[in-house]
Design a protein around this motif. Structure first.
Motif, PDB file in Angstrom:
ATOM      1  N   THR A   5      68.205 -38.848  25.549  1.00 30.02           N
ATOM      2  CA  THR A   5      68.701 -39.213  24.316  1.00 30.02           C
ATOM      3  C   THR A   5      67.343 -40.083  23.775  1.00 30.02           C
ATOM      4  OG1 THR A   5      70.537 -40.357  22.992  1.00 30.02           O
ATOM      5  CG2 THR A   5      69.688 -41.486  24.927  1.00 30.02           C
ATOM      6  N   ALA A   6      67.505 -40.328  22.488  1.00 29.07           N
ATOM      7  CA  ALA A   6      66.876 -41.438  21.641  1.00 29.07           C
ATOM      8  C   ALA A   6      67.545 -42.616  21.739  1.00 29.07           C
ATOM      9  CB  ALA A   6      66.726 -40.818  20.022  1.00 29.07           C
ATOM     10  N   LEU A   7      66.831 -43.880  21.591  1.00 28.16           N
ATOM     11  CA  LEU A   7      67.449 -45.037  21.648  1.00 28.16           C
ATOM     12  C   LEU A   7      67.720 -45.809  20.575  1.00 28.16           C
ATOM     13  CD1 LEU A   7      65.042 -46.349  24.630  1.00 28.16           C
ATOM     14  CD2 LEU A   7      67.028 -44.723  24.826  1.00 28.16           C
ATOM     15  N   ASP A   8      67.682 -45.104  19.448  1.00 30.67           N
ATOM     16  CA  ASP A   8      67.829 -45.794  18.153  1.00 30.67           C
ATOM     17  C   ASP A   8      69.377 -46.023  18.060  1.00 30.67           C
ATOM     18  OD1 ASP A   8      68.639 -43.682  15.756  1.00 30.67           O
ATOM     19  OD2 ASP A   8      67.447 -42.851  17.520  1.00 30.67           O
ATOM     20  N   THR A   9      69.845 -46.940  17.404  1.00 34.34           N
ATOM     21  CA  THR A   9      71.313 -46.973  17.089  1.00 34.34           C
ATOM     22  C   THR A   9      71.942 -46.011  16.569  1.00 34.34           C
ATOM     23  OG1 THR A   9      70.699 -49.526  17.005  1.00 34.34           O
ATOM     24  CG2 THR A   9      72.657 -48.983  16.216  1.00 34.34           C
ATOM     25  N   ALA A  10      71.480 -45.476  15.321  1.00 36.51           N
ATOM     26  CA  ALA A  10      72.027 -44.626  14.700  1.00 36.51           C
ATOM     27  C   ALA A  10      72.535 -43.234  15.721  1.00 36.51           C
ATOM     28  CB  ALA A  10      71.122 -43.851  13.507  1.00 36.51           C
ATOM     29  N   MET A  27      72.245 -44.388  30.461  1.00 28.19           N
ATOM     30  CA  MET A  27      72.167 -44.342  31.904  1.00 28.19           C
ATOM     31  C   MET A  27      71.375 -43.110  32.585  1.00 28.19           C
ATOM     32  SD  MET A  27      72.275 -46.458  34.525  1.00 28.19           S
ATOM     33  CE  MET A  27      73.642 -47.383  34.395  1.00 28.19           C
ATOM     34  N   VAL A  28      71.487 -42.000  31.944  1.00 30.18           N
ATOM     35  CA  VAL A  28      70.702 -40.953  32.486  1.00 30.18           C
ATOM     36  C   VAL A  28      69.440 -40.896  32.164  1.00 30.18           C
ATOM     37  CG1 VAL A  28      70.524 -38.123  31.814  1.00 30.18           C
ATOM     38  CG2 VAL A  28      72.862 -39.160  32.124  1.00 30.18           C
ATOM     39  N   GLU A  29      69.239 -41.767  30.729  1.00 27.59           N
ATOM     40  CA  GLU A  29      68.101 -41.745  30.340  1.00 27.59           C
ATOM     41  C   GLU A  29      67.070 -42.751  31.239  1.00 27.59           C
ATOM     42  OE1 GLU A  29      64.111 -41.601  28.029  1.00 27.59           O
ATOM     43  OE2 GLU A  29      65.752 -40.074  28.666  1.00 27.59           O
ATOM     44  N   TYR A  30      68.010 -43.952  31.620  1.00 21.18           N
ATOM     45  CA  TYR A  30      67.327 -44.980  32.444  1.00 21.18           C
ATOM     46  C   TYR A  30      66.749 -44.043  33.986  1.00 21.18           C
ATOM     47  CZ  TYR A  30      66.800 -47.935  36.408  1.00 21.18           C
ATOM     48  OH  TYR A  30      66.159 -48.520  37.621  1.00 21.18           O
ATOM     49  N   LEU A  31      67.700 -43.506  34.528  1.00 21.13           N
ATOM     50  CA  LEU A  31      67.547 -42.713  35.642  1.00 21.13           C
ATOM     51  C   LEU A  31      66.376 -41.721  35.540  1.00 21.13           C
ATOM     52  CD1 LEU A  31      71.160 -41.980  36.771  1.00 21.13           C
ATOM     53  CD2 LEU A  31      69.499 -43.824  37.689  1.00 21.13           C
ATOM     54  N   ARG A  32      66.250 -41.211  34.373  1.00 17.03           N
ATOM     55  CA  ARG A  32      65.092 -40.243  34.004  1.00 17.03           C
ATOM     56  C   ARG A  32      63.808 -41.068  34.066  1.00 17.03           C
ATOM     57  NH1 ARG A  32      61.390 -38.246  30.389  1.00 17.03           N
ATOM     58  NH2 ARG A  32      61.922 -39.909  28.700  1.00 17.03           N
ATOM     59  N   ARG A  33      63.757 -42.299  33.533  1.00 14.84           N
ATOM     60  CA  ARG A  33      62.626 -42.984  33.214  1.00 14.84           C
ATOM     61  C   ARG A  33      62.166 -43.838  34.711  1.00 14.84           C
ATOM     62  NH1 ARG A  33      62.490 -46.065  27.540  1.00 14.84           N
ATOM     63  NH2 ARG A  33      62.759 -44.259  26.246  1.00 14.84           N
ATOM     64  N   PHE A  74      63.035 -49.889  31.558  1.00 16.86           N
ATOM     65  CA  PHE A  74      64.266 -50.805  31.566  1.00 16.86           C
ATOM     66  C   PHE A  74      64.956 -50.828  30.081  1.00 16.86           C
ATOM     67  CE2 PHE A  74      61.981 -52.421  35.235  1.00 16.86           C
ATOM     68  CZ  PHE A  74      62.986 -52.212  36.313  1.00 16.86           C
ATOM     69  N   GLU A  75      64.433 -50.205  29.113  1.00 13.87           N
ATOM     70  CA  GLU A  75      64.870 -50.237  27.911  1.00 13.87           C
ATOM     71  C   GLU A  75      66.230 -49.745  27.712  1.00 13.87           C
ATOM     72  OE1 GLU A  75      65.602 -51.657  24.072  1.00 13.87           O
ATOM     73  OE2 GLU A  75      64.132 -52.133  25.363  1.00 13.87           O
ATOM     74  N   PRO A  76      66.521 -48.394  28.370  1.00 15.32           N
ATOM     75  CA  PRO A  76      67.758 -47.762  28.093  1.00 15.32           C
ATOM     76  C   PRO A  76      68.936 -48.524  29.077  1.00 15.32           C
ATOM     77  CG  PRO A  76      66.104 -46.204  28.789  1.00 15.32           C
ATOM     78  CD  PRO A  76      65.448 -47.495  28.864  1.00 15.32           C
ATOM     79  N   LEU A  77      68.562 -48.967  30.213  1.00 12.93           N
ATOM     80  CA  LEU A  77      69.417 -49.891  30.868  1.00 12.93           C
ATOM     81  C   LEU A  77      69.846 -51.192  30.248  1.00 12.93           C
ATOM     82  CD1 LEU A  77      70.881 -49.850  33.575  1.00 12.93           C
ATOM     83  CD2 LEU A  77      68.768 -51.046  34.508  1.00 12.93           C
TER      84      LEU A  77
END
Length: 184
Positions: free
Chosen positions: A162-167, A35-41, A119-122
């Motif tokens: 954050t990176a968006l990868d599953t790991a 969510m922080v990453e969505y807000l940043r983007r 929208f990807e992080p969201l």
């Protein structure tokens, strides 16, 4: 023939457990960081637009290219889906904005600024635990963590949250869970 981004997104939205009550307290660390990453983007896109028409979730594609419209048949399917599966108007608006964004990206000849997909992080927040709604204190709450909704300029940052990868996301959750187990 490859699937359009819009069709792929509609499939993704259809696969989310929107009323996942158990999921709302799962993936606390990754969902809050996403969510922080969505807000940043979103703030980066808001800056390009000279400010958002609404904050924190807004129709970026509509602001960039109001002439680009979602296919009426897909729009009708989306509305039926939202009414049947999604409970909050904020989330419904996020889904509409994400579909319009995918439609814009599917439109030939459209030139977009070199910024990350807003929208990807969201979408990952939703996929990892269902709907999340801002509360009366202007924060998104994720179990033991909350993300404050500040004015858009205060979310501006060149550095990803954050990176968006599953790991990476799973590691954030394991670290958070372990820290909370160790406290007890």
């Amino acid at each position: 023939m490859s699937k359009s981004l819009t069709d792929a997104l509609m499939e993704r939205l259809s696969g989310i457990k929107w009323t996942n009550l158990e999921g709302r307290n799962a993936h606390v660390a990754s969902r809050s960081r996403l969510m922080v990453e969505y807000l940043r983007r979103a703030s980066l896109w808001a800056e390009v637009l000279g400010g958002p028409p609404k904050w924190p979730i807004f129709d970026i594609a509509g602001a960039l290219a109001p002439e680009v419209r979602v296919d009426p048949e897909l729009d009708e399917r989306l509305e039926e889906f939202l009414m049947a599966h999604v409970g909050g108007i904020e989330t419904e608006n996020a889904c509409r904005a994400a579909i319009r964004w995918a439609t814009l990206r599917d439109t030939p000849g459209v030139q977009l600024p070199d910024l990350p997909d807003p929208f990807e992080p969201l979408l990952l927040v939703y996929e990892r635990g269902g709907e999340v709604i801002a509360d009366e204190s202007r924060a998104f709450n994720f179990g033991g963590r909350s993300v404050r909704i500040k004015p858009w300029r205060e979310h501006l940052s060149a550095e990803p949250a954050t990176a968006l990868d599953t790991a990476t996301l799973d590691a954030l959750d394991r670290e958070y869970e372990q820290a909370h187990v160790d406290r007890w």
